[in-house]
Design a protein around this motif. Structure first.
Motif, PDB file in Angstrom:
ATOM      1  N   THR A 267       8.109  -1.319  10.567  1.00  0.00           N
ATOM      2  CA  THR A 267       7.016  -0.504  10.282  1.00  0.00           C
ATOM      3  C   THR A 267       5.774  -1.609   9.851  1.00  0.00           C
ATOM      4  O   THR A 267       6.075  -2.581   9.510  1.00  0.00           O
ATOM      5  N   LYS A 268       4.483  -0.895   9.808  1.00  0.00           N
ATOM      6  CA  LYS A 268       3.293  -1.634   9.831  1.00  0.00           C
ATOM      7  C   LYS A 268       3.519  -2.037   8.184  1.00  0.00           C
ATOM      8  O   LYS A 268       3.282  -1.057   7.256  1.00  0.00           O
ATOM      9  N   GLY A 269       3.297  -3.126   7.868  1.00  0.00           N
ATOM     10  CA  GLY A 269       3.138  -3.864   6.576  1.00  0.00           C
ATOM     11  C   GLY A 269       1.317  -3.602   6.383  1.00  0.00           C
ATOM     12  O   GLY A 269       0.586  -2.945   7.151  1.00  0.00           O
ATOM     13  N   ASN A 270       0.991  -4.196   5.154  1.00  0.00           N
ATOM     14  CA  ASN A 270      -0.563  -4.228   5.018  1.00  0.00           C
ATOM     15  C   ASN A 270      -0.990  -5.684   4.665  1.00  0.00           C
ATOM     16  O   ASN A 270      -0.271  -6.355   3.949  1.00  0.00           O
ATOM     17  N   SER A 271      -2.192  -6.058   5.132  1.00  0.00           N
ATOM     18  CA  SER A 271      -2.498  -7.802   4.980  1.00  0.00           C
ATOM     19  C   SER A 271      -2.557  -8.019   3.472  1.00  0.00           C
ATOM     20  O   SER A 271      -2.651  -9.127   3.264  1.00  0.00           O
ATOM     21  N   GLU A 272      -2.909  -7.030   2.644  1.00  0.00           N
ATOM     22  CA  GLU A 272      -3.262  -7.483   1.247  1.00  0.00           C
ATOM     23  C   GLU A 272      -1.959  -7.750   0.435  1.00  0.00           C
ATOM     24  O   GLU A 272      -1.727  -8.173  -0.616  1.00  0.00           O
ATOM     25  N   ASN A 273      -0.726  -7.336   0.994  1.00  0.00           N
ATOM     26  CA  ASN A 273       0.544  -7.353   0.518  1.00  0.00           C
ATOM     27  C   ASN A 273       1.113  -8.883   0.598  1.00  0.00           C
ATOM     28  O   ASN A 273       2.212  -9.284   1.102  1.00  0.00           O
TER      29      ASN A 273
ATOM     30  N   SER B 258       0.837  -1.151   0.113  1.00  0.00           N
ATOM     31  CA  SER B 258       0.018  -0.029   0.078  1.00  0.00           C
ATOM     32  C   SER B 258       0.968   1.156  -0.001  1.00  0.00           C
ATOM     33  O   SER B 258       2.128   1.394   0.315  1.00  0.00           O
ATOM     34  N   LYS B 259       0.123   2.478  -0.258  1.00  0.00           N
ATOM     35  CA  LYS B 259       0.975   3.541  -0.516  1.00  0.00           C
ATOM     36  C   LYS B 259       1.380   3.960   1.073  1.00  0.00           C
ATOM     37  O   LYS B 259       2.569   4.384   1.191  1.00  0.00           O
ATOM     38  N   THR B 260       0.379   3.714   2.048  1.00  0.00           N
ATOM     39  CA  THR B 260       0.719   3.982   3.476  1.00  0.00           C
ATOM     40  C   THR B 260       2.034   3.182   3.774  1.00  0.00           C
ATOM     41  O   THR B 260       2.936   3.672   4.613  1.00  0.00           O
ATOM     42  N   CYS B 261       2.123   1.825   3.516  1.00  0.00           N
ATOM     43  CA  CYS B 261       3.274   1.106   3.882  1.00  0.00           C
ATOM     44  C   CYS B 261       4.589   1.884   3.201  1.00  0.00           C
ATOM     45  O   CYS B 261       5.673   1.822   3.881  1.00  0.00           O
ATOM     46  N   ILE B 262       4.584   2.196   1.859  1.00  0.00           N
ATOM     47  CA  ILE B 262       5.624   2.750   1.154  1.00  0.00           C
ATOM     48  C   ILE B 262       6.019   4.183   2.107  1.00  0.00           C
ATOM     49  O   ILE B 262       7.075   4.218   2.316  1.00  0.00           O
ATOM     50  N   ASN B 263       4.774   4.906   2.206  1.00  0.00           N
ATOM     51  CA  ASN B 263       5.119   6.161   3.058  1.00  0.00           C
ATOM     52  C   ASN B 263       5.978   5.854   4.482  1.00  0.00           C
ATOM     53  O   ASN B 263       6.773   6.678   4.833  1.00  0.00           O
ATOM     54  N   GLY B 264       5.491   5.093   5.040  1.00  0.00           N
ATOM     55  CA  GLY B 264       6.070   4.619   6.360  1.00  0.00           C
ATOM     56  C   GLY B 264       7.445   3.959   6.252  1.00  0.00           C
ATOM     57  O   GLY B 264       8.131   4.510   7.373  1.00  0.00           O
ATOM     58  N   LEU B 265       7.927   3.459   5.177  1.00  0.00           N
ATOM     59  CA  LEU B 265       9.143   3.090   5.023  1.00  0.00           C
ATOM     60  C   LEU B 265      10.078   4.109   4.626  1.00  0.00           C
ATOM     61  O   LEU B 265      11.447   4.506   5.299  1.00  0.00           O
TER      62      LEU B 265
END
Lengths: 228, 228
Positions: free
Chosen positions: A197-203, A111-118
């Protein structure tokens, strides 16, 4: 402003899928998984440099798929090695960014949120990986002797994994070890602390045949979200 | 010949699904997940005694669903406790089998091969659990400090978990501990060695919204296999 390079590895041979075509080339809704992954990365990080590591024997297949699918997104192509380690090492030589993300080609649903977190995490860490808590209990051991381990202390690791370029490059000067199961374990080899950091369950990592059906569903969902 | 009791627990409140109806009651292809699980268990083990542990406040809902769906498979209903531990303890009192299997109500897709492996295993072990190797890398630690662990030493644990009845009953005389994340960890508490057998990759625990779509696909596949 940092510059970002993304290494995408796709060295799989498709053994666990029970078919001959490696899974990264299987089409979902008409598009090879690898193409979906690259397009999505470009959508979220439009300025990032993309470096794709493929076994040399798949270059022709990939180029044919790209031209067949009118896929012209700019990316460097580098030859993969026998182990994923060597593929990443080869790809690293072609990167120019100050941050490097390393990603599995068969994970199109980060997710975009995941990338931003990284990226955010790299402003105060050398290495950041996306993780998820475990859904199932965990045991350690062998068939006839095993012990439970405390699930809440463990995390399942996804990709992309994100690094300061100079740290990752230094880590990849090490000799290969079978303990290197992902890039985080490689940078650990030179003493680097790895943040989570938090991943996303769809990944999901598309691995078993059932995953293709999950991927089809997730892709529909993603496309729907885009048009809404 | 051994006699078999199966405890099915369904204490979930559906928080992770983001909806009010607990996931065990959600219908897939017109049938509540819990009903699919019970029917499937009965199909594979037609002589087994079924004991269902539900929170008392769900008894009415469940009975209504059963009558609405013309579901008349014989099963004992017992009141669940605050923790899964107490639900299993309550259900255990109602079992008469020499072997006891304990299963999550939201896992309808265990295979016949898996069940056979568990029963076979109980002929020379006190406890047998179905496990799968991990697909993703594993880390241990906290957000800002974590280490990689050797994935190949760890296994993801599914249910049903299978036990000699007298061992499981003795184990459940212990006081509750937060270390008890599954039944295997409870029997370990009295020094029982736990064997592992191969689970099946379809045997997912329906947890996140996307799992409902996976379940729909898996159910179709299962029904197709039956009519072929």
């Amino acid at each position: 402003m940092e510059s970002i390079s993304v290494i995408i590895t796709a060295g799989g041979t498709g053994k666990r899928m029970g078919i001959d075509l490696p899974k990264q080339f299987i089409a979902i809704a008409g598009k090879p998984i690898l193409q979906i992954t690259l397009e999505r990365m470009n959508e979220i990080l439009p300025d990032a440099e993309l470096v794709l590591a493929l076994p040399k024997e798949h270059f022709e297949l990939w180029k044919n798929l790209c031209s067949k699918n009118d896929f012209h997104l700019k990316h460097k192509l580098v030859a993969g090695g026998v182990e994923r380690f060597y593929s990443v090492r080869n790809a690293l030589r072609e990167t120019s960014g100050s941050f490097v993300l390393v990603h599995d080609g068969v994970r199109p649903f980060f997710s975009k949120t995941c990338i931003n977190g990284l990226i955010e995490g790299l402003h105060h860490a050398d290495a950041v990986v996306p993780t998820m808590p475990l859904v199932e209990s965990l045991r350690r051991g062998s068939v006839d002797e095993s012990i439970s381990v405390k699930r809440s202390e463990f995390f399942s690791v996804q990709t992309p994994q994100a690094f300061q370029a100079q740290v990752l490059k230094k880590a990849y000067e090490q000799d290969f070890s079978s303990h290197f199961t992902d890039d985080a374990s490689v940078v650990e080899g030179i003493g680097t602390n790895v943040h989570m950091t938090k991943g996303n369950s769809e990944n999901i990592k598309i691995t078993h045949p059932v995953d293709l059906h999950i991927a089809e569903y997730l892709l529909k969902d993603l496309n729907k979200a885009k048009t809404e």
